[in-house]
Design an enzyme around this catalytic site. Structure first.
Site, short mmCIF file in Angstrom:
data_model
loop_
_atom_site.label_atom_id
_atom_site.label_comp_id
_atom_site.label_asym_id
_atom_site.label_seq_id
_atom_site.Cartn_x
_atom_site.Cartn_y
_atom_site.Cartn_z
N ASP A 167 3.96 0.86 -9.52
CA ASP A 167 3.90 1.72 -10.70
C ASP A 167 2.49 2.27 -10.92
O ASP A 167 1.50 1.53 -10.82
CB ASP A 167 4.31 0.86 -11.92
CG ASP A 167 4.40 1.64 -13.20
OD1 ASP A 167 5.25 2.53 -13.28
OD2 ASP A 167 3.60 1.37 -14.13
N GLU A 211 4.41 5.18 -6.73
CA GLU A 211 4.51 6.23 -7.76
C GLU A 211 3.23 7.05 -7.64
O GLU A 211 2.25 6.80 -8.34
CB GLU A 211 4.66 5.65 -9.16
CG GLU A 211 5.02 6.77 -10.13
CD GLU A 211 4.73 6.50 -11.60
OE1 GLU A 211 5.16 7.30 -12.43
OE2 GLU A 211 4.05 5.50 -11.92
C1 GLC Z 1 5.11 4.80 -14.82
C2 GLC Z 1 6.57 4.57 -15.15
C3 GLC Z 1 6.81 4.94 -16.58
C4 GLC Z 1 5.96 4.03 -17.44
C5 GLC Z 1 4.47 4.12 -17.02
C6 GLC Z 1 3.68 3.00 -17.62
O1 GLC Z 1 4.76 6.13 -14.91
O2 GLC Z 1 7.38 5.30 -14.27
O3 GLC Z 1 8.15 4.83 -16.94
O4 GLC Z 1 6.08 4.39 -18.78
O5 GLC Z 1 4.33 4.01 -15.63
O6 GLC Z 1 3.97 1.79 -16.99
#
Ligand code: GLC
Length: 565
Positions: A227, A287
């Site tokens: 993440d 991500e």
């Molecule tokens: C990433 C996740 C999102 C979350 C953020 C904070 O972007 O995909 O859903 O709110 O991280 O953890």
């Protein structure tokens, strides 16, 4: 054969067999994740086994057969760890357990076992940048300035006037610093204040986090989705970011985030996580929001020693059905020489059905998008419900919003509830997800767009996905083949070949609302028109025989064919 030669030959055989079984479990030449189709599911919304309105692990277990039949090889489960749920699981208070709302570690084991039986691997979501403020690490860290865990998070004194240490802003609104009155210092949080950033410069934090991945690898997970990796580091001297023009949805100034995002140190951590992953044959999915293809390329690692599957989010930013735009996005991804990762929606983005749909031909467009990203060279990651043509259910009133950013940014930012609604299993109330009111409402279209109804309709979006996914699993040209663009100047129709060992698959996609006939010069590609065998199509046909091959396509039509020499 002389004795020495025999010994050498035997040693060679043993060594090469060991090497091959360790490196290449799925011949020919590809790691398992290159041949797999991934599927993101949001555990709150996938399947509710105990009818409390929120999904759970036993629910997921009960749907393993559905996933296997669909053609899914691995599920990425958004965070299911203990959490106060401020950010619906992305605020983790224990990295090595399951939130009681979703079940227990025993339920996790049962789910993993069922997955193994059905050939569906488990990928967990690792929230690396921050924990919850209710995590014991942060509770200790905030208890005093001298606590041994103080340096596990980013603590700083405020400005002499009492203000925060610098001008950094939280991406979820307001300052990125929160004053802790007990110790008189501020802590840094790039996301909500309830999500304090871990201090990745501290080797103890690194070790603890690497150990978390070991814990889950031992429990049978096949990898992690990492993440928000670009937010891991901040410059230690806390220089102010440059303020740009304008205000965001929260009314905050916009800054260039140069000193608290995408720092080069991120890559050291990626290498560290990869090392542990390699010990377990696991895959890392990133991500990875990037501005350009060069940045995306960096995440693979200069020695291919970072993330195997950094997600190409630039693809999701096309936001219109455009042959020209997708063609150049694909070319850019191909230019990296790396293995692309294709995504068209997720739990943070408005569903693809709405982003690409024109309101009239949405089902045809959903099939068109599937035909594209499931036949490109690379690994696709689906998002639950996409295979049904599930639509966004954006809240209409502020008081209905659950996602805190939607309440804070209303009406400009309506939050992410719309793309996180319950999976539509049938036309029963609440789309068969739950017998009680679910945590988010399903859109009205569930009556037609649901698993049970669509399974019975040969022309449904679901059956189209199943056909293309089955093809991916049976036609090795689609997993192994190179990507060869055709008719580069065509602004309406995207056409390409996948080529492998003398065989080819042709994909022709009408990215416009008008009928088109395209002429394709297959001979120039060393192929002939004689053996064009249609595999999957919607509203399209080819006139075989004479060169060039003519394919006529209705609006948003798809034509996929196999070409043998
Ligand atoms: C990433 C996740 C999102 C979350 C953020 C904070 O972007 O995909 O859903 O709110 O991280 O953890």
């Amino acid at each position: 054969m002389p004795r020495n030669t025999r010994i050498l030959a035997a040693v060679f055989l043993i060594v090469s067999a060991t090497f091959m079984s360790a490196q290449k479990p799925d011949a020919p030449g590809h790691e398992w994740w290159k041949r797999a189709v991934f599927y993101e599911l949001y555990p709150r919304s996938f399947a509710d086994s105990n009818n409390d309105g929120v999904g759970d692990l036993n629910g997921i277990t009960s749907k393993m057969g559905y996933l296997r039949d669909l053609g899914v090889d691995a599920i990425w489960i958004s965070p299911c760890f203990p959490s106060p749920q401020v950010d619906f699981g992305y605020d983790v208070s224990d990295y090595e357990n399951i939130d009681p709302m979703y079940g227990t570690l025993k339920d996790f084991d049962a789910m993993a076992a069922e997955g193994k039986k059905k050939g569906v691997r488990i990928i967990l979501d690792f929230v690396v940048n921050h924990s919850s403020d209710k995590h014991p690490w942060f509770i200790e860290s905030s208890s005093s300035k001298t606590n041994p865990k103080r340096d596990w998070y980013i603590w700083r004194d405020g400005k002499p006037n009492g203000g925060p240490p610098n001008n950094w802003m939280s991406t979820f609104g307001g300052s990125a610093w929160k004053l802790d009155v007990r110790t008189g210092q501020f802590y840094y949080h790039y996301f909500y204040a309830e999500q304090p950033d871990l201090n990745w410069r501290n080797p103890e934090v690194q070790k603890a986090m690497y150990d978390v991945t070991r814990f889950w690898y031992k429990r049978g997970v096949s990898g992690f989705r990492l993440d928000a990796v670009d937010t891991l580091f901040e410059v230690p001297d806390l220089r102010d970011n440059q303020v740009l023009e304008g205000k965001n949805a929260y009314g905050d100034p916009i800054t260039d985030e140069k000193f608290n995002k995408k720092l080069p140190e991120v890559h050291d951590v990626m290498r560290g996580l990869r090392k542990v992953a390699d010990e377990h044959g696991a895959v890392l999915i990133g991500e990875t929001w990037t501005d350009d293809i060069a940045e995306l390329k960096e995440y693979y690692g200069t020695k291919n020693d970072e993330i195997q599957m950094p997600m190409n989010f630039m693809f999701t930013q096309v936001n219109k059905v455009s042959a020209t735009d997708f063609r150049s996005q694909i070319a850019a991804a191909e230019s990296t020489g790396q293995w692309p990762v294709w995504v068209i929606s997720n739990h943070d983005i408005v569903r693809s059905y709405n982003r690409y749909g024109d309101g009239k031909n949405n089902d045809a467009i959903a099939k068109l998008m599937a035909a594209m990203y499931l036949t490109l060279r690379g690994t696709p990651i689906m998002y639950y419900g996409e295979e049904l043509g599930m639509e966004n259910n954006t809240p209409k009133r502020k008081e209905d919003v659950q996602d805190p950013i939607g309440r804070r940014g209303w009406p400009e930012e309506k939050g992410r509830d719309g793309e996180r609604t319950p999976m539509q299993w049938s036309d029963a109330p609440n789309a068969g997800f739950s017998t009680v009111k679910p945590w988010l409402p399903v859109p009205n279209s569930y009556k037609t767009h649901n698993v049970a109804t669509e399974l019975k309709d040969p022309d449904s979006v679901l059956n189209f996905y199943k056909k293309v996914l089955a093809l991916r699993h049976t036609n090795e040209v689609l997993t192994e083949g190179s990507y060869v663009p055709l008719n580069d100047a065509d602004a309406k129709v995207l056409a390409y070949l996948r080529k492998y060992e003398g065989k080819a698959v042709l994909v022709v996609l009408n990215m416009s609302g008008a009928a088109h006939e395209v002429k394709l010069d297959l001979v120039a590609q060393g192929l002939s028109n004689a053996n064009v065998q249609e595999l999957v199509s919607t509203a399209s046909k080819a006139q075989k025989g004479n060169a060039p091959l003519k394919v006529s396509l209705q609006p948003f039509g798809v034509y996929i064919a196999e070409i043998t020499k």
